[in-house]
Design a protein around this motif. Structure first.
Motif, PDB file in Angstrom:
ATOM      1  N   ILE B  50      -0.774  57.020  -6.419  1.00  0.00           N
ATOM      2  CA  ILE B  50      -0.844  57.714  -7.706  1.00  0.00           C
ATOM      3  C   ILE B  50      -0.313  56.801  -8.818  1.00  0.00           C
ATOM      4  N   ASP B  53      -2.921  55.185 -10.747  1.00  0.00           N
ATOM      5  CA  ASP B  53      -3.530  56.026 -11.776  1.00  0.00           C
ATOM      6  C   ASP B  53      -2.628  56.114 -13.004  1.00  0.00           C
ATOM      7  N   LYS B  83      -7.594  52.552  -3.993  1.00  0.00           N
ATOM      8  CA  LYS B  83      -7.479  53.649  -4.966  1.00  0.00           C
ATOM      9  C   LYS B  83      -6.805  54.846  -4.301  1.00  0.00           C
ATOM     10  N   PRO B  84      -6.137  55.707  -5.102  1.00  0.00           N
ATOM     11  CA  PRO B  84      -5.470  56.875  -4.496  1.00  0.00           C
ATOM     12  C   PRO B  84      -6.407  57.758  -3.686  1.00  0.00           C
ATOM     13  N   SER B  85      -7.645  57.927  -4.160  1.00  0.00           N
ATOM     14  CA  SER B  85      -8.559  58.801  -3.412  1.00  0.00           C
ATOM     15  C   SER B  85      -8.920  58.174  -2.066  1.00  0.00           C
ATOM     16  N   ALA B  88      -5.992  58.727   0.254  1.00  0.00           N
ATOM     17  CA  ALA B  88      -5.995  60.109   0.741  1.00  0.00           C
ATOM     18  C   ALA B  88      -7.007  60.253   1.872  1.00  0.00           C
ATOM     19  N   ARG B  89      -8.160  59.583   1.717  1.00  0.00           N
ATOM     20  CA  ARG B  89      -9.189  59.633   2.746  1.00  0.00           C
ATOM     21  C   ARG B  89      -8.682  59.012   4.045  1.00  0.00           C
ATOM     22  N   ILE B  93      -1.347  61.783   2.299  1.00  0.00           N
ATOM     23  CA  ILE B  93      -1.454  62.882   1.338  1.00  0.00           C
ATOM     24  C   ILE B  93      -0.082  63.156   0.753  1.00  0.00           C
ATOM     25  N   LEU B  94      -0.033  63.230  -0.568  1.00  0.00           N
ATOM     26  CA  LEU B  94       1.227  63.508  -1.249  1.00  0.00           C
ATOM     27  C   LEU B  94       1.279  64.966  -1.663  1.00  0.00           C
ATOM     28  N   GLY B 114      -8.075  72.130  -1.738  1.00  0.00           N
ATOM     29  CA  GLY B 114      -7.376  71.147  -0.914  1.00  0.00           C
ATOM     30  C   GLY B 114      -8.225  70.657   0.235  1.00  0.00           C
ATOM     31  N   TYR B 116     -11.088  69.513   0.262  1.00  0.00           N
ATOM     32  CA  TYR B 116     -12.166  68.642  -0.207  1.00  0.00           C
ATOM     33  C   TYR B 116     -12.541  67.582   0.830  1.00  0.00           C
ATOM     34  N   LEU B 117     -11.527  67.042   1.506  1.00  0.00           N
ATOM     35  CA  LEU B 117     -11.796  65.948   2.440  1.00  0.00           C
ATOM     36  C   LEU B 117     -12.148  66.428   3.841  1.00  0.00           C
ATOM     37  N   ALA B 164      -6.005  68.766   3.496  1.00  0.00           N
ATOM     38  CA  ALA B 164      -6.636  67.451   3.327  1.00  0.00           C
ATOM     39  C   ALA B 164      -6.552  66.613   4.595  1.00  0.00           C
TER      40      ALA B 164
END
Lengths: 288, 249
Positions: B50, B53, B83-85, B88-89, B93-94, B114, B116-117, B164
């Protein structure tokens, strides 16, 4: 009676015009000032496919939607992404693109009275003693259809939910693996397509003129400000408020005051309730 | 699982993290303790990406110049540039400080955003899991996020993070401002999550005492520097630490 019927028609038209602008702003906080020009551009693209290239009406519309979607994506990917987060620069950049498109069209010879889109269906019906043509009825149903479609999209699909998450808290969405740039592109594509769809639905009611782009932009902004920026429910309510106010003005004062109503609505809202009708949450934040 | 070496973060010339080394093994709960402004949140933002970002937004707005140095190895791979995304993938996860739940969405919607992934099957399985972990949320399914109490919001935030499908869950001050009873519940659930979902966790807190019983290893941050590290017994054996972070003499 005619006030009610034409008020509803005018309100739905306003809501369709404003929806794309409200959606993009609500999701990515980008004020897309190229909104009006995409509206007009969609009309001219459809006209070109229909008249110059001789495509069937249906396919011209589909191709136009795809083209304006791509334009929206390119607009974000190459221009807006560089000024992201700076509100004034976003306005200047997107308005510059809008001006370039509109004045480019004018320069390219798209002016005069000969540019019209045919209506979807000829004829009219009498509702409550008021004659209403089919195009306007189709427009109202299409508007309602768009709202329902958008509601389902944003509440029940993965991408739609991600868009709403990003609209509420971009950084929290980022933590869950939602790519904010990708979502902003998606919102721009959607916004541009809605602007294009608005153009295709509304332009058959008159001539396609470049000036309409500026008017649509002002109307969309008026609706969004009155409704509370970023609030979709507020935008719909404000569309009905301004829509009826406009029709009442036309009936009792004269049609050349129509635009004044929209601008007056902006001014009054900014004086009386700067966060708009549905800007409750934001109003709280402003106070804190 | 995760290994960070020589992490340095500057806000302009102010050093927020100074040469921090941190590691977290598989299925381990690692605690990071430190006072306000010790750099806990900065550390969490840096690990999850993050910070990337934040840095970009600050640079865009002409604000603070943020510099991040050091390496972060995750599952044997350098992820400092991701990148943060993307991170996360990969499973980092924060669950952020102050929860940041989606205030205008209902509990159920928060969880679905949440997800999404995750695939549809994973999402429905995890929703059931979250409700079994926090039965209190089950009756609040339709409640709007902004109307939840602090403890409910925290449960929701953890549940949303679980949606996630994390492999490494970062909990930033999950107990902040909650009642001792709620704190105890959340601490218990944290261990249950580790045992049942087989994931690793890094938990930050100002006050170590409620979290200490479940951590396998802990670091103590002071002014951006990791001054001490060790397992539970080693930290408890240190008189300074006992006085400053556990409130016992």
């Amino acid at each position: 009676m005619d006030i009610i019927i034409y008020g509803i028609i005018n309100s739905v038209a306003l809501a369709i015009m404003a929806l794309g602008f409200a959606l993009v702003y609500g999701i990515s906080r980008v004020p897309n000032f190229a909104h009006g020009s995409i509206y007009v551009l969609a009309g001219f693209i459809t006209w070109s496919f229909l008249r110059t290239l001789g495509f069937p009406y249906f396919w011209s519309v589909i191709i136009t939607m795809l083209i304006v979607g791509v334009i929206g994506a390119l607009l974000y990917r190459f221009i807006l992404i560089r000024v992201r987060g700076m509100a004034i620069s976003e306005i200047i950049a997107s308005y510059a693109v809008g001006l370039a498109i509109l004045e480019g069209l004018r320069w390219g010879g798209f002016r005069g009275m000969s540019y019209t889109l045919p209506v979807f269906a000829e004829g009219s019906v009498i509702i409550g003693g008021v004659p209403v043509d089919f195009q306007r009825i189709i427009m109202v149903f299409a508007g309602v259809g768009i709202f329902i479609g958008l509601y389902i999209f944003t509440h029940y699909t993965r991408i739609g939910l991600a868009l709403r998450g990003m609209a509420q808290d971009e950084r929290a969405a980022l933590m869950l693996g939602i790519d904010s740039d990708l979502m902003a592109v998606v919102s721009m594509i959607l916004g541009a397509m809605l602007a294009g769809l608005a153009g295709i639905l509304l332009l058959p009611l008159g001539n396609i003129v470049v000036e309409a782009g500026y008017n649509v932009l002002i109307l969309a902004i008026a609706v969004c400000i009155v409704g509370g920026l970023g609030s979709w429910a507020g935008a719909v309510l404000a569309a009905f408020l301004i829509g009826f106010a406009q029709i009442l003005t036309v009936v009792y004062l004269g049609s050349h005051y129509q635009m004044v109503v929209a601008l007056l609505a902006i001014i009054l809202t900014l004086i009386l309730k700067p966060s708009g009708l549905f800007g409750m949450q934001k109003q709280l934040e402003e106070r804190v | 699982m995760l290994e960070a070496n020589g992490l340095m973060v500057f806000y302009e010339n102010m050093l927020a993290l100074n040469n921090v080394h941190l590691r977290c093994k598989k299925e381990e709960i690692v605690g990071v303790f430190g006072a306000n402004s010790a750099g806990k949140s900065t550390l969490m933002y840096t690990l999850s990406g993050i910070m990337d970002d934040i840095r970009k937004k600050e640079a865009m707005a002409g604000g603070e110049r943020i510099t991040v140095l050091g390496e972060i190895k995750y599952l044997g791979r350098e992820i400092g540039a991701l990148k943060p995304s993307k991170r996360a993938r990969e499973g980092i996860i924060l669950c952020p400080e102050r929860r940041r739940i989606f205030r205008e969405s209902s509990v159920m919607e928060n969880l679905r955003i949440g997800g999404y992934l995750s695939t549809a099957a994973q999402a429905s399985e995890t929703i059931d899991y979250v409700f079994s972990l926090f039965p209190a949320l089950k009756n609040l399914r339709k409640r709007i996020g902004g109307f939840l109490s602090g403890g409910e919001q925290q449960m929701l935030a953890i549940g949303r993070a679980l949606m996630a499908q994390p492999k490494l869950l970062l909990l930033d001050e999950p107990l902040l401002g909650l009642s001792p009873l709620m704190q105890a519940t959340l601490v218990r659930s944290t261990r249950v999550i580790r045992d049942q979902r087989k994931i690793s966790l890094i938990v930050t807190e100002q006050y170590a005492r409620p979290v200490l019983p479940i951590v396998d290893y802990a670091f103590i941050l002071e002014n951006g520097t990791a001054v001490l590290e060790g397992n539970r017994e080693e930290l408890m054996g240190n008189p300074d630490v006992r006085a400053a972070y556990f409130g016992v003499n």
